[in-house]
Scaffold this active site. Structure first.
Site: not given
Length: 251
Positions: A20, A25, A62, A89, A142, A155, A159, A188
């Site tokens: 990523g 980030i 991917d 990431n 996160s 999400y 995480k 962030i």
């Protein structure tokens, strides 16, 4: 007493894979790794990657595809001859009410943010084990792994899975000298965030003890630490990088 390197944060000679790397980030992590001497394999799926900060190559793949993880690992070994660290990431962060999620939305989140991480971790850890020199794996999780929001339930679930996956990986690959940890960032900053989400940024700024949003470099510094010899006896841990917001979770 074991003799230690003069500069425990010096990553010179280390090869670090960062996924990523085209996002904010990820770019911050790449910059910090390069600044501390690492050779960086910067993964991206489609975004451009800034490789101006040091010795680095870009790899496009991917990670949800069957050959994605092997593409990244092979590129690292072919170009640099080894892998010493992996920073997972890459991920997605769509917004959807938890009560209205359909199976496709759920599957996309878990496949991208959790399953792909497991598959790349397995491939990279196997390469590290073959080298016989140990290594470090860091998942970017996160603070939502601890405190979900109504529109980020899937999400937050993924995480939270990353935090536990790091612990499981620490147990599984520890005998090979491979450490696994996670970093849990808070909010962030990015260009336009305050304009796009003024109410959320306002709540954050009113609650955060250290008085600011985080930066990509804040996350990068945490990743550098966990990949360095300073963290040589740290594994299975979750390092929260949030300016203290979890002491006052009213945001």
């Amino acid at each position: 007493m074991t003799a230690l390197p003069a500069d425990l944060l010096d990553l010179t000679g280390k090869v670090v894979v960062v996924t990523g790397a085209g996002g904010g980030i990820g770019a911050g992590i790449v910059r910090r790794m390069a600044a501390d001497g690492a050779s960086v394999v910067a993964h991206t799926r489609s975004s451009a990657v800034d490789l101006s900060g040091g010795e680095a190559i870009e790899v496009r793949a991917d990670l949800t595809a069957e050959d994605g993880p092997a593409t990244v690992v092979s590129a690292a070994r072919e170009h640099f001859g080894r892998i010493d660290a992996l920073v997972n990431n890459a991920g997605i962060q769509p917004v959807a009410p938890f009560t209205e999620l359909d199976d496709q939305q759920w599957a996309e989140m878990i496949d991208t943010n959790l399953t792909a991480v497991h598959r790349l971790t397995r491939a990279a850890a196997s390469a590290m084990a073959d080298q016989g020199t140990g290594g470090s794996i860091v998942h970017v999780a996160s603070i939502e792994a601890r405190h979900p929001t109504p529109v980020h339930g899937h999400y937050a679930t993924a995480k939270a899975g990353l935090v536990m996956h790091a612990k499981a990986a620490a147990l599984a690959w520890g005998p090979h000298g491979i450490r696994a940890n996670s970093v849990s960032p808070g909010l962030i900053n990015r260009p336009g965030l305050a304009e796009d989400w003024p109410e959320g940024v306002g709540r954050w700024m009113a609650a955060v003890p250290l008085g600011r949003m985080g930066t990509p470099e804040d996350v990068g510094d945490a990743c550098v630490f966990l990949c360095s010899d300073l963290a040589r006896w740290i594994t299975g841990a979750d390092l929260v990088v949030d300016g203290g917001i979890l002491t006052n979770p009213t945001w």
